[in-house]
Design a protein around this motif. Structure first.
Motif, PDB file in Angstrom:
ATOM      1  N   SER A 160      -7.181  -0.459   2.944  1.00 35.81           N
ATOM      2  CA  SER A 160      -6.220  -1.484   2.553  1.00 35.81           C
ATOM      3  C   SER A 160      -6.554  -2.777   3.274  1.00 35.81           C
ATOM      4  O   SER A 160      -6.908  -2.766   4.459  1.00 35.81           O
ATOM      5  CB  SER A 160      -4.807  -1.007   2.906  1.00 35.81           C
ATOM      6  OG  SER A 160      -3.963  -2.038   3.304  1.00 35.81           O
TER       7      SER A 160
ATOM      8  N   LYS B 253      -4.168   2.091  -0.313  1.00 33.88           N
ATOM      9  CA  LYS B 253      -3.322   3.183   0.167  1.00 33.88           C
ATOM     10  C   LYS B 253      -3.252   3.070   1.687  1.00 33.88           C
ATOM     11  O   LYS B 253      -4.098   2.416   2.313  1.00 33.88           O
ATOM     12  CB  LYS B 253      -3.921   4.536  -0.218  1.00 33.88           C
ATOM     13  CG  LYS B 253      -4.072   4.760  -1.718  1.00 33.88           C
ATOM     14  CD  LYS B 253      -2.738   4.981  -2.380  1.00 33.88           C
ATOM     15  CE  LYS B 253      -2.891   5.149  -3.886  1.00 33.88           C
ATOM     16  NZ  LYS B 253      -3.653   6.360  -4.256  1.00 33.88           N
ATOM     17  N   SER B 254      -2.259   3.705   2.274  1.00 35.77           N
ATOM     18  CA  SER B 254      -2.150   3.707   3.727  1.00 35.77           C
ATOM     19  C   SER B 254      -2.280   5.135   4.238  1.00 35.77           C
ATOM     20  O   SER B 254      -1.956   6.091   3.533  1.00 35.77           O
ATOM     21  CB  SER B 254      -0.811   3.106   4.176  1.00 35.77           C
ATOM     22  OG  SER B 254       0.270   3.896   3.717  1.00 35.77           O
TER      23      SER B 254
ATOM     24  N   ASP C 285      -9.411   5.873  -5.921  1.00 29.37           N
ATOM     25  CA  ASP C 285      -8.013   6.272  -5.707  1.00 29.37           C
ATOM     26  C   ASP C 285      -7.546   6.002  -4.282  1.00 29.37           C
ATOM     27  O   ASP C 285      -6.339   6.018  -4.013  1.00 29.37           O
ATOM     28  CB  ASP C 285      -7.824   7.757  -6.012  1.00 29.37           C
ATOM     29  CG  ASP C 285      -7.824   8.048  -7.504  1.00 29.37           C
ATOM     30  OD1 ASP C 285      -7.855   7.086  -8.295  1.00 29.37           O
ATOM     31  OD2 ASP C 285      -7.798   9.239  -7.876  1.00 29.37           O
ATOM     32  N   LYS C 286      -8.467   5.751  -3.362  1.00 26.30           N
ATOM     33  CA  LYS C 286      -8.102   5.542  -1.962  1.00 26.30           C
ATOM     34  C   LYS C 286      -7.843   4.077  -1.620  1.00 26.30           C
ATOM     35  O   LYS C 286      -7.407   3.781  -0.510  1.00 26.30           O
ATOM     36  CB  LYS C 286      -9.202   6.106  -1.051  1.00 26.30           C
ATOM     37  CG  LYS C 286      -9.345   7.620  -1.161  1.00 26.30           C
ATOM     38  CD  LYS C 286     -10.501   8.142  -0.341  1.00 26.30           C
ATOM     39  CE  LYS C 286     -10.623   9.654  -0.478  1.00 26.30           C
ATOM     40  NZ  LYS C 286     -11.814  10.177   0.227  1.00 26.30           N
TER      41      LYS C 286
ATOM     42  N   PRO D  43       0.824  -1.214   0.000  1.00 29.07           N
ATOM     43  CA  PRO D  43       0.000   0.000   0.000  1.00 29.07           C
ATOM     44  C   PRO D  43       0.857   1.263   0.000  1.00 29.07           C
ATOM     45  O   PRO D  43       1.797   1.397   0.784  1.00 29.07           O
ATOM     46  CB  PRO D  43      -0.805  -0.120   1.305  1.00 29.07           C
ATOM     47  CG  PRO D  43      -0.869  -1.585   1.561  1.00 29.07           C
ATOM     48  CD  PRO D  43       0.460  -2.124   1.091  1.00 29.07           C
ATOM     49  N   ARG D  44       0.524   2.162  -0.887  1.00 27.79           N
ATOM     50  CA  ARG D  44       1.236   3.434  -0.968  1.00 27.79           C
ATOM     51  C   ARG D  44       0.630   4.414   0.014  1.00 27.79           C
ATOM     52  O   ARG D  44      -0.568   4.377   0.289  1.00 27.79           O
ATOM     53  CB  ARG D  44       1.135   3.993  -2.394  1.00 27.79           C
ATOM     54  CG  ARG D  44       1.675   3.052  -3.460  1.00 27.79           C
ATOM     55  CD  ARG D  44       1.245   3.503  -4.841  1.00 27.79           C
ATOM     56  NE  ARG D  44       1.720   2.599  -5.883  1.00 27.79           N
ATOM     57  CZ  ARG D  44       1.320   2.643  -7.136  1.00 27.79           C
ATOM     58  NH1 ARG D  44       0.405   3.526  -7.508  1.00 27.79           N
ATOM     59  NH2 ARG D  44       1.813   1.797  -8.024  1.00 27.79           N
ATOM     60  N   SER D  45       1.451   5.317   0.507  1.00 26.69           N
ATOM     61  CA  SER D  45       0.945   6.311   1.442  1.00 26.69           C
ATOM     62  C   SER D  45      -0.002   7.259   0.732  1.00 26.69           C
ATOM     63  O   SER D  45       0.313   7.794  -0.338  1.00 26.69           O
ATOM     64  CB  SER D  45       2.111   7.100   2.049  1.00 26.69           C
ATOM     65  OG  SER D  45       1.627   8.088   2.931  1.00 26.69           O
ATOM     66  N   GLY D  46      -1.193   7.429   1.285  1.00 23.59           N
ATOM     67  CA  GLY D  46      -2.140   8.372   0.710  1.00 23.59           C
ATOM     68  C   GLY D  46      -1.690   9.803   0.945  1.00 23.59           C
ATOM     69  O   GLY D  46      -0.906  10.100   1.848  1.00 23.59           O
TER      70      GLY D  46
ATOM     71  N   ALA E 214      -8.000   6.387   3.319  1.00 22.67           N
ATOM     72  CA  ALA E 214      -7.297   5.241   2.738  1.00 22.67           C
ATOM     73  C   ALA E 214      -7.924   3.949   3.220  1.00 22.67           C
ATOM     74  O   ALA E 214      -8.385   3.860   4.363  1.00 22.67           O
ATOM     75  CB  ALA E 214      -5.816   5.280   3.124  1.00 22.67           C
TER      76      ALA E 214
END
Length: 266
Positions: A178, A215-216, A211-212, A60-63, A176
């Motif tokens: 995940s 994400k983290s 888009d969320k 997970p990418r950082s939001g 976010a």
């Protein structure tokens, strides 16, 4: 193909699509399920992906945390779309606790246009302003310390007010989501309010644009459980949607998925 080359391609595929199912990978590389599972295990040890039931997700990418004004103009069409699906979960005469944020405002506008008899409880002035002229609604604003950057109230007085109510549903709008990290947001004070809304409602529905997903954030509101109900727009990647379904996490995403989702009982 050597294992290292196959694993490199697996990482590239998952990073590009966000997710991949085991069956897709076995077909692509012409190897057994056991081989792909070993690949995924090795790649998880390298912190290159996260395994879930049925496949794997990218890390997970950082939001991105944006202020209220920046968020209000971002993904407006996606938010307007997803709240129409959320409407299918609402019944006339429901009692709702409604979160803060740009998605919450879109949700409030939808409620104003589609329903006649609702009770709404919120600490968000933007939500309040969107609903205040709907005379047939019963509207409660929980006030306390004022947070200008979110145009909302927070603090112990808000929490005390919320404790006096019991809602049919809490409508929360996290930053976010995940499978690994759960439902997340950024502001400590507002997360406290979100948790109280969850505690004071029979059901919780999370509204999050596509888009969320995966994400983290900074703070966890809730674990990603099988009784989670997530509403999103039709732009959610098919691979991510499929793995959420594989892990029995209910996601309402677009009209084509609604007939299956609408059988959920509250």
């Amino acid at each position: 193909m050597f294992a290292t080359e196959r694993q490199r391609e697996i990482i590239e595929l998952i990073n590009a699509k966000g997710a991949a199912k085991i069956g897709e990978l076995t077909e692509r590389f012409g190897v057994s399920v056991e081989t792909i599972r070993r690949d995924l295990l090795e790649l998880e040890k390298q912190n290159s992906l996260r395994r879930v039931h049925g496949g794997a997700l990218r890390i997970p990418r950082s939001g991105e945390y944006l202020d209220r004004k920046e968020r209000s103009g971002k993904n407006r069409e996606k938010k307007a779309e997803l709240v129409q699906y959320a409407a299918e979960l609402i019944s006339e005469s429901d009692i709702l606790m409604v979160d803060c944020g740009s998605t919450a405002v879109e949700f409030a506008v939808m409620l104003r246009e589609r329903f006649e008899r609702l009770t709404i409880i919120t600490s968000c002035l933007d939500v309040f302003d969107a609903l205040k002229n709907k005379e047939s609604f019963e509207l409660y604003l929980c006030s306390g310390f004022y947070m200008g950057r979110e145009n909302a109230f927070y603090g112990p007085w808000v929490l005390e007010s919320l404790e006096r109510f019991h809602a049919d549903k809490a409508i929360l709008c996290p930053s976010a989501v995940s499978i690994q990290y759960g439902i997340m947001d950024y502001d400590r004070e507002l997360c406290t309010i979100q948790k109280m809304m969850m505690a004071r409602a029979g059901e919780t529905v999370f509204l999050a644009d596509s888009d969320k997903f995966e994400k983290s954030g900074f703070l966890k509101i809730a674990d990603m459980k099988q009784d989670c109900i997530l509403v999103t727009d039709s732009g959610l990647e098919e691979e991510i949607y499929n793995l959420y379904q594989e892990n029995q996490i209910r996601v309402l995403r677009g009209k084509k998925d609604w007939p299956k989702a609408s059988r959920v009982n509250f």
